[in-house]
Design an enzyme around this catalytic site. Structure first.
Site, mmCIF file in Angstrom:
data_model
loop_
_atom_site.group_PDB
_atom_site.id
_atom_site.type_symbol
_atom_site.label_atom_id
_atom_site.label_comp_id
_atom_site.label_asym_id
_atom_site.label_seq_id
_atom_site.Cartn_x
_atom_site.Cartn_y
_atom_site.Cartn_z
ATOM 1 N N CYS A 92 0.840 -1.191 0.000
ATOM 2 C CA CYS A 92 0.000 0.000 0.000
ATOM 3 C C CYS A 92 0.878 1.245 0.000
ATOM 4 O O CYS A 92 1.875 1.300 0.723
ATOM 5 C CB CYS A 92 -0.880 -0.019 1.255
ATOM 6 S SG CYS A 92 -2.006 1.374 1.388
ATOM 7 N N HIS A 134 -9.207 -3.642 -1.935
ATOM 8 C CA HIS A 134 -8.221 -2.913 -1.124
ATOM 9 C C HIS A 134 -8.536 -1.413 -1.144
ATOM 10 O O HIS A 134 -8.560 -0.760 -0.099
ATOM 11 C CB HIS A 134 -6.825 -3.198 -1.696
ATOM 12 C CG HIS A 134 -5.718 -2.443 -1.056
ATOM 13 N ND1 HIS A 134 -4.764 -3.058 -0.262
ATOM 14 C CD2 HIS A 134 -5.368 -1.123 -1.094
ATOM 15 C CE1 HIS A 134 -3.901 -2.142 0.159
ATOM 16 N NE2 HIS A 134 -4.246 -0.964 -0.342
ATOM 17 N N GLU A 135 -8.781 -0.862 -2.337
ATOM 18 C CA GLU A 135 -9.037 0.578 -2.454
ATOM 19 C C GLU A 135 -10.379 0.964 -1.841
ATOM 20 O O GLU A 135 -10.496 2.024 -1.217
ATOM 21 C CB GLU A 135 -8.954 1.029 -3.918
ATOM 22 C CG GLU A 135 -7.603 0.820 -4.581
ATOM 23 C CD GLU A 135 -6.418 1.391 -3.818
ATOM 24 O OE1 GLU A 135 -6.572 2.383 -3.080
ATOM 25 O OE2 GLU A 135 -5.313 0.824 -3.960
ATOM 26 N N HIS A 138 -10.115 1.516 1.761
ATOM 27 C CA HIS A 138 -9.641 2.869 2.102
ATOM 28 C C HIS A 138 -10.807 3.843 2.211
ATOM 29 O O HIS A 138 -10.839 4.681 3.110
ATOM 30 C CB HIS A 138 -8.663 3.398 1.047
ATOM 31 C CG HIS A 138 -7.268 2.913 1.201
ATOM 32 N ND1 HIS A 138 -6.500 3.169 2.315
ATOM 33 C CD2 HIS A 138 -6.486 2.187 0.367
ATOM 34 C CE1 HIS A 138 -5.305 2.627 2.168
ATOM 35 N NE2 HIS A 138 -5.265 2.013 0.989
#
Length: 172
Positions: A92, A134-135, A138
Site C-alpha cells: 500500500c 483494497h481501495e 480505504h
C-alpha cells in the site's frame, strides 16, 4: 495536474469514511487526474482519494506495466461472486515498504461511475478484484494492515512512526 501528498499509516485521517460524490464535475475530474499523476509517480497500481486526504468516494487503478489502462471508480460498490478466500501479497502506498499476505474473495462484480459520471458494471477477478477491494477499504477507513495480527500491525506501526520521526528530523 498536481502531485498530491500521500498520507501514511498510522495517520488518523486514513480512518475517515469517504462521502459519496454527488456530481461528477470538473473538480472531480481534476482530482482524478491528480490522483493518477500521484499514483504513477509513486509506482502504485491503485489509489483512493482518502489516501490523499480528500474524503470523496473516488479511486484510480491501473494494473498495466506502461500506465495504459487507467480505471476510474467513482462511488464504487462491489458484490462478492466467490465465497472462498484466496491469499495474495498486498502492499500500500500509505504503508510504504511493507507487503503482507491478505485473504480476500477472488471474484467480484463492480458497479461504479467513470470519469464522466457514466455508470458501468463488470465482473473482475484476480489482482484487479483484490485491488478494488483494497481501495474500497480505504474509502471505508480501513487499511490492509487491519487484516493482519495485532503483533504484525503494531510492528509495522512502530517502524513507520520511527521513520516519520527520522524524516521530520532531517527536514528540520
Amino acid at each position: 495536474m498536481a502531485k498530491l501528498n500521500i498520507l501514511e499509516f498510522p495517520d488518523p485521517r486514513l480512518r475517515t469514511i469517504a462521502e459519496p460524490v454527488t456530481q461528477v464535475d470538473d473538480a472531480i475530474r481534476q482530482l482524478v487526474d491528480d490522483m493518477f499523476e500521484t499514483m504513477y509517480d509513486a509506482s502504485g497500481i491503485g489509489l483512493a482519494a482518502t489516501q490523499v486526504n480528500v474524503h470523496k468516494r473516488v479511486v484510480t487503478i491501473d494494473l498495466s506495466e506502461d500506465n495504459s489502462e487507467p480505471m476510474v471508480l467513482i462511488n464504487p460498490e462491489y458484490t462478492v461472486l466467490q465465497d472462498e478466500l484466496e491469499p495474495m501479497q498486498e502492499g500500500c502506498l500509505s504503508v510504504p515498504g511493507f507487503y503482507e499476505e491478505v485473504q480476500r474473495p477472488n471474484r467480484i462484480r463492480l458497479k461504479a461511475l467513470d470519469r464522466d459520471g457514466t455508470p458501468y458494471e463488470r465482473e473482475v477477478e484476480g489482482l484487479l478484484a483484490v485491488c478494488i477491494q483494497h481501495e474500497l477499504d480505504h474509502l471505508n477507513g480501513k487499511l490492509f494492515v487491519d487484516y493482519l495480527t495485532t503483533l504484525k500491525r503494531n510492528r509495522i506501526r512502530t517502524k513507520l512512526e520511527k521513520q516519520h520521526r527520522l524524516d521530520a528530523q532531517h527536514q528540520a
